[in-house]
Design a protein around this motif. Sequence first.
Motif, mmCIF file in Angstrom:
data_model
loop_
_atom_site.group_PDB
_atom_site.id
_atom_site.type_symbol
_atom_site.label_atom_id
_atom_site.label_comp_id
_atom_site.label_asym_id
_atom_site.label_seq_id
_atom_site.Cartn_x
_atom_site.Cartn_y
_atom_site.Cartn_z
ATOM 1 N N LYS A 147 61.226 14.205 26.125
ATOM 2 C CA LYS A 147 60.321 15.007 26.942
ATOM 3 C C LYS A 147 60.978 16.318 27.373
ATOM 4 C CE LYS A 147 56.814 14.216 30.461
ATOM 5 N NZ LYS A 147 55.717 14.261 29.494
ATOM 6 N N ASP A 148 60.201 17.408 27.281
ATOM 7 C CA ASP A 148 60.649 18.749 27.669
ATOM 8 C C ASP A 148 61.807 19.261 26.813
ATOM 9 O OD1 ASP A 148 58.760 18.735 29.735
ATOM 10 O OD2 ASP A 148 60.162 17.754 31.093
ATOM 11 N N LYS A 149 62.025 18.593 25.649
ATOM 12 C CA LYS A 149 63.097 19.070 24.772
ATOM 13 C C LYS A 149 62.597 19.131 23.330
ATOM 14 C CE LYS A 149 67.933 18.366 23.546
ATOM 15 N NZ LYS A 149 69.135 17.495 23.658
ATOM 16 N N ASP A 150 62.585 17.964 22.654
ATOM 17 C CA ASP A 150 62.122 17.923 21.267
ATOM 18 C C ASP A 150 60.633 17.600 21.158
ATOM 19 O OD1 ASP A 150 64.955 16.084 21.355
ATOM 20 O OD2 ASP A 150 64.972 17.938 20.188
ATOM 21 N N GLU A 151 60.033 17.352 22.276
ATOM 22 C CA GLU A 151 58.730 16.680 22.343
ATOM 23 C C GLU A 151 57.676 17.167 21.331
ATOM 24 O OE1 GLU A 151 55.507 15.354 25.773
ATOM 25 O OE2 GLU A 151 57.064 16.824 26.204
ATOM 26 N N VAL A 152 57.225 16.221 20.498
ATOM 27 C CA VAL A 152 56.131 16.440 19.553
ATOM 28 C C VAL A 152 55.054 15.412 19.869
ATOM 29 C CG1 VAL A 152 55.431 16.367 17.129
ATOM 30 C CG2 VAL A 152 57.650 17.317 17.755
ATOM 31 N N LYS A 153 53.798 15.836 19.853
ATOM 32 C CA LYS A 153 52.702 14.924 20.153
ATOM 33 C C LYS A 153 51.785 14.774 18.947
ATOM 34 C CE LYS A 153 52.607 16.058 25.099
ATOM 35 N NZ LYS A 153 51.775 16.534 26.236
ATOM 36 N N ALA A 154 51.127 13.637 18.858
ATOM 37 C CA ALA A 154 50.102 13.420 17.842
ATOM 38 C C ALA A 154 48.751 13.706 18.483
ATOM 39 C CB ALA A 154 50.153 11.980 17.338
ATOM 40 N N VAL A 155 47.951 14.541 17.831
ATOM 41 C CA VAL A 155 46.659 14.934 18.393
ATOM 42 C C VAL A 155 45.553 14.725 17.358
ATOM 43 C CG1 VAL A 155 45.326 16.809 19.438
ATOM 44 C CG2 VAL A 155 47.784 16.640 19.875
ATOM 45 N N ASN A 156 44.528 13.985 17.762
ATOM 46 C CA ASN A 156 43.339 13.772 16.932
ATOM 47 C C ASN A 156 43.683 13.238 15.536
ATOM 48 O OD1 ASN A 156 41.694 14.669 19.029
ATOM 49 N ND2 ASN A 156 41.693 16.772 18.301
ATOM 50 N N ILE A 157 44.440 12.145 15.504
ATOM 51 C CA ILE A 157 44.779 11.472 14.250
ATOM 52 C C ILE A 157 43.655 10.492 13.914
ATOM 53 C CG2 ILE A 157 46.461 10.033 13.050
ATOM 54 C CD1 ILE A 157 47.503 12.809 13.845
ATOM 55 N N VAL A 158 43.068 10.659 12.725
ATOM 56 C CA VAL A 158 41.908 9.847 12.335
ATOM 57 C C VAL A 158 42.345 8.701 11.428
ATOM 58 C CG1 VAL A 158 39.669 9.856 11.170
ATOM 59 C CG2 VAL A 158 40.388 11.842 12.518
ATOM 60 N N SER A 159 41.900 7.492 11.742
ATOM 61 C CA SER A 159 42.161 6.313 10.920
ATOM 62 C C SER A 159 40.843 5.625 10.593
ATOM 63 C CB SER A 159 43.087 5.320 11.644
ATOM 64 O OG SER A 159 44.312 5.935 11.998
ATOM 65 N N GLU A 160 40.717 5.181 9.344
ATOM 66 C CA GLU A 160 39.528 4.446 8.924
ATOM 67 C C GLU A 160 39.786 2.953 9.060
ATOM 68 O OE1 GLU A 160 36.654 5.763 8.018
ATOM 69 O OE2 GLU A 160 37.400 7.825 8.230
ATOM 70 N N ARG A 161 38.769 2.216 9.429
ATOM 71 C CA ARG A 161 38.908 0.763 9.543
ATOM 72 C C ARG A 161 39.121 0.167 8.159
ATOM 73 N NH1 ARG A 161 34.375 -3.228 12.239
ATOM 74 N NH2 ARG A 161 35.296 -5.218 11.633
ATOM 75 N N PRO A 162 40.182 -0.627 7.978
ATOM 76 C CA PRO A 162 40.439 -1.241 6.675
ATOM 77 C C PRO A 162 39.285 -2.149 6.270
ATOM 78 C CG PRO A 162 42.327 -1.470 8.123
ATOM 79 C CD PRO A 162 41.188 -1.004 8.970
ATOM 80 N N PHE A 163 38.925 -2.101 5.003
ATOM 81 C CA PHE A 163 37.799 -2.901 4.532
ATOM 82 C C PHE A 163 38.023 -4.387 4.805
ATOM 83 C CE2 PHE A 163 35.315 -5.149 1.307
ATOM 84 C CZ PHE A 163 34.078 -4.562 1.510
#
Length: 284
Positions: A147-163
């Motif tokens: 936090k406050d250093k290398d911090e990378v966030k994931a935003v709006n990652i879309v996943s489909e429901r496995p069949f």
Amino acid sequence: MLTFGNINGTMTNITNVKSLVRQNPWSELNAKATFQGGSPMTARLAFDLRDDKGRYEADATLTGLKAEQINPVIKNLGMAETESFNLKSLNYTSKGDAKTATGSMELIYSDLKVNIFQKDEETKKLEEKKVISFLANLIKVRTNNLKDKDEVKAVNIVSERPFFKGFFALIWFNIFDCTTAIAFKGKAPDILKKGRTLEGIPGGGVKKASPEEKKALEDKADQQKKDDKKDAKDKAATQKKVDKKIRNDASDKAKVDKKKAEMKLKEDRKAEEMKKEGDKKVEK
């Protein structure tokens, strides 16, 4: 295997009474637990009772997790394990429906090192790909995300429901996909998503569909699309009729109001003429 202990929570607004649904359309679960032997976890899961496609919202937080705790989960969600890992905090949110999840995550951790596996087609056993693991850790893996250093966030990652898998499989896959979006620089290796089994994952639904079952489900999905299209067309036609009736009613009302106004004007003029005649008679 995933384990949850000391589970404590409440679920509110469980109803199918339409009048109550109109007042409050969301049924909500709020819970606290310990995850994988002691890591504190909170979760909220809410479903929109008005939506027939399973609209939902989810939030979760997790703190204090080590490599040995998370490996049973990772091996089933993706073909990997953590050789070292120190989770400080995880904050996850997602929205979607029964088929698709869109999630965002803040994942604060240190000392990440991964081993990547591939399933042997003959023995069906997982074998570590040492060269791929070495290159991944050297080039692709983000060792620290502080936090406050290398911090990378994931935003709006879309996943489909496995069949042919359960709803909670969709949530777990989205959590994993958000995690890899943070832990890997650039695109995560495709091998991670191959051979997912979800054995031991709640709601994983590991049953494999037969060709007949798959076709039946595809036919059902196609029919649902046709039904939805027909419903939309019928609703549009009904709305068109309603709009036309409103316009006609407004027009009829305008005509009636105009006629009333004309009649009142005539009456006012007649009253004025009678008043003038009365005034003349008085003068005489």
